[in-house]
Scaffold this active site. Sequence first.
Site, PDB file in Angstrom:
ATOM      1  N   ASN A  52       0.945 -35.667  -4.798  1.00  0.00           N
ATOM      2  CA  ASN A  52       1.023 -37.109  -4.370  1.00  0.00           C
ATOM      3  C   ASN A  52      -0.019 -37.364  -4.014  1.00  0.00           C
ATOM      4  O   ASN A  52      -0.455 -36.865  -3.398  1.00  0.00           O
ATOM      5  CB  ASN A  52       2.364 -37.452  -4.734  1.00  0.00           C
ATOM      6  CG  ASN A  52       2.638 -37.388  -3.297  1.00  0.00           C
ATOM      7  OD1 ASN A  52       2.348 -37.444  -2.298  1.00  0.00           O
ATOM      8  ND2 ASN A  52       3.888 -35.978  -3.445  1.00  0.00           N
ATOM      9  N   ARG A  53      -0.464 -38.973  -4.037  1.00  0.00           N
ATOM     10  CA  ARG A  53      -1.410 -39.481  -3.650  1.00  0.00           C
ATOM     11  C   ARG A  53      -1.375 -39.273  -1.957  1.00  0.00           C
ATOM     12  O   ARG A  53      -2.078 -40.552  -1.346  1.00  0.00           O
ATOM     13  CB  ARG A  53      -1.409 -40.385  -4.166  1.00  0.00           C
ATOM     14  CG  ARG A  53      -1.656 -40.632  -5.458  1.00  0.00           C
ATOM     15  CD  ARG A  53      -1.782 -42.016  -6.196  1.00  0.00           C
ATOM     16  NE  ARG A  53      -3.039 -42.695  -5.844  1.00  0.00           N
ATOM     17  CZ  ARG A  53      -3.766 -44.177  -6.057  1.00  0.00           C
ATOM     18  NH1 ARG A  53      -3.123 -44.032  -7.029  1.00  0.00           N
ATOM     19  NH2 ARG A  53      -4.075 -45.126  -4.933  1.00  0.00           N
TER      20      ARG A  53
END
Length: 234
Positions: free
Chosen positions: A34-35
């Site tokens: 994820n970011r």
Amino acid sequence: ERPDALPRDLTGLRVVISAGGTREPLDPVRYLTNRSSGKQGYALARVAAQRGAQVTLVSTVTGGPLSDPAGVEVVPASTAEQLRAAVLTAAEQADVVVMAAAVADFRPAEFVDHKIKKTEGSEPQPLELRRNPDILVELVKGRRPGQLVVGFAAETGDPGGDVLDHARAKLARKGCDLLVVNAVGDGKAFEVEHNQGWLLTADGAEAPIPQGSKARFASTVWDAILRLSSSDRL
Ligand code: CTP
Ligand code: CA
């Protein structure tokens, strides 16, 4: 935030912080993630150490652009399972555990031990996923008397409710002592230098965290933890 400007008011406190997004491998060359950059978790660790705490940072982003905060023990982890093992072990000796890591909710159902090849003329197989363990919930279940467990939530609003509606429901579901809420979306929180949000405590108290640097945000979180650990109130 200059270190010499900070009070040594966390002296004697043993804290564990997790940081970064977990990586869930699919094959030797691919993973789901994820970011999360880990910046907020690193800022929490750096500020806690500057304020005198004994800090263990369980990080999924060692070897990346973030340097190890001075005076902090850094334990590397990559997958949710590895992060879980490292955090649960470190938590046995901790007064405060802060789950700033973005734990992937799902992992590929199986790890394929060779590079998956595309086959000419056929569509790919759907990716089968499994749920990862909820580390925060496990920490809450295993909490020692006096130990504080802090969760993070990055929320956007949606038709089902606004950021705070989702955050309140999450605090109730997780059972942690403090939930640090980040407003995300529209360039907020991920991969940026500034954060804003709210602090929600189990007793229903809510306080906004004004827009500011991640170091400033971290200090606000530690102020709240310090107040909770001494008085059980935000
Ligand atoms: N968390 C965790 N283990 C997981 C998932 C989340 O310990 N498997 C922790 C995160 O580190 C964070 C908190 O739980 O401190 C909230 O994470 P979040 O992803 O916002 O919560 P979820 O319960 O996964 O809900 P959502 O469906 O909104 O992702
Ligand atoms: Ca999640």
